[in-house]
Write an enzyme that holds these catalytic residues in place. Structure first.
Site, PDB file in Angstrom:
ATOM      1  CB  CYS A  51      -0.945   0.005   1.199  1.00 52.79           C
ATOM      2  SG  CYS A  51      -2.151  -1.328   1.165  1.00 52.79           S
ATOM      3  CB  CYS A  71       0.126   1.021   7.571  1.00 55.11           C
ATOM      4  SG  CYS A  71      -1.625   0.869   7.159  1.00 55.11           S
TER       5      CYS A  71
END
Length: 420
Positions: free
Chosen positions: A119, A406
């Site tokens: 991500c 994150c």
């Protein structure tokens, strides 16, 4: 032997002098270049199997790259290198970033690299490009991220077909959303964080509702429109469809929030489809350059990159990894958290943002002020670039902003910028 020893000593003396001179010459070189964001553009974010599903990630990437270059007002051949984040690459063909770059009309001589940090891929692309510019390797670069989760294929293991048939695996889940160390879904990691920080389902649902209302308010006020590069979709025998607005934030029914079953933990679970981000399609690109290049090209930058950092924790604790990257930024920049006007913490799950707010002790009113991935959507290779680009547009002159995201495996990336 004496002659041999004398010759060896002479060689050592010469080597020592050469090493000293090398160090002296290196130390006398100029300091790192300052890097600015000249422009930032993104496609609208499409819902899973929605309006953008007919386009591959590489095409979405081309649209974002082309828009970023055009909005900077510079010739395309000034861009000397491109980094694009892309997580779910199966079936796209060789070198997705190269496809996106050439599709945007950039020179055939433009080197490209595809970045996969799950991500954080889009943000890491920005960080790596900034490093290259700081060191003087390049003067003008494009960095961003792209993903079409609607087009991710299924796979099966190679080999002899076993008795009973073969099993198809969804590569969205396998390569994008599974903690390979604990053999659990990212949502189970989110449940672990919710338990560890005593964050209730009600808190998560409330946060998600705020995300949707903030996204709608930002769109209604025209705050987001200037980021968007419209996407034209050709139709056989029909007028083209022009997509110029995010699709996901309008698809919500708040009355259903408290009624939904938890997804990842049946008993005492807190994470639902409503308080999590969705599967989406989209791309974002930033045009970065040195201040020297900006002056040469008469570009008025949006912002400057002040600092960036990565952090890593136990894989199951990936939701809280941004809280370990942010202090590094503040320390490097000599700033306090109170100096930050805007925080963008990616909303992989509502609990991610709530936990990081607790750990960092920051004002919730300054976090994701215009909505986030829960409501806008989370094309995983794009999101890190999107939140940096959004800050570059949304901050006011002289304000500082931090974007943190994150990533699976226990990692995080964070970028600190100042609006110019």
């Amino acid at each position: 032997m004496a002659f041999c020893g004398t010759r060896t000593a002479a060689r050592l003396s010469h080597s020592t002098r050469a090493l000293h001179n090398t160090h002296r010459n290196f130390a006398s070189q100029r300091t790192l270049n300052e890097v600015v964001i000249a422009s930032a553009a993104r496609t609208p974010i499409g819902s899973f199997q929605g309006t953008l599903s007919s386009l591959p990630a590489t095409k979405l990437g081309s649209i974002a790259i082309k828009a970023a270059v055009e909005r900077a007002g510079i010739p395309a051949d000034e861009v000397k290198e491109v980094y694009m984040g892309n997580v779910l690459q199966a079936g796209q063909g060789q070198a997705p970033s190269r496809q996106a770059t050439l599709g945007a009309g950039l020179a055939i001589s433009t080197p490209t690299t595809t970045i996969n940090k799950v991500c954080a891929s889009g943000m890491k692309s920005v960080m790596l490009a900034a490093q290259s510019l700081m060191c003087g390797h390049q003067q003008v670069m494009v960095a961003g991220g792209m993903e079409s989760m609607s087009n991710v294929p299924y796979c099966m293991s190679r080999g002899a077909t076993p008795y009973g048939g073969v099993k198809l695996e969804d590569l969205i889940v396998k390569d994008g959303l599974t903690d390979v160390y604990n053999k659990i879904h990212m949502g189970n990691c989110a449940e672990n964080t919710a338990k560890k920080f005593s964050i209730s389902r009600e808190e998560q649902d409330s946060f998600a509702i705020h995300s949707y209302t903030r996204s709608k308010a930002a769109w209604d006020s025209g705050l987001i429109a200037n980021e968007i590069a419209p996407v034209t979709i050709a139709q056989k025998g029909k007028p083209d469809i022009i997509v110029q607005e995010d699709e996901e934030y309008k698809r919500v029914d708040f009355s259903k929030f408290p009624k939904l079953k938890t997804v990842f933990q049946k008993d005492n679970g807190t994470v639902t489809a409503a308080n999590s981000s969705t599967l989406n399609d989209g791309a974002a690109a930033l045009l970065l350059m040195t201040t020297e290049a900006a002056n040469r090209l008469n570009v008025t930058p949006l912002a400057r990159i002040v600092a960036f950092a990565d952090a890593a924790v136990d894989p199951i604790d990936f939701p809280i990894a941004p809280a370990y990257a942010v202090p590094k930024l503040l320390s490097e920049a000599g700033l306090k958290k109170e100096d930050i006007a805007m925080w963008e913490i990616n909303e992989a799950f509502s609990v991610v943002v709530l936990a990081n707010i607790k750990m960092l002790g920051i004002d919730p009113a300054r976090v994701n002020m215009n909505g986030g991935a829960v409501s806008l959507g989370h094309p995983i290779g794009m999101s890190g670039a999107r939140i940096v680009g959004h800050m570059a547009h949304a901050l006011k002159k002289g304000q500082f902003g931090i974007a943190g995201i994150c990533n699976g495996g226990g990692g995080a990336s964070a970028v600190l910028i100042e609006k110019l």
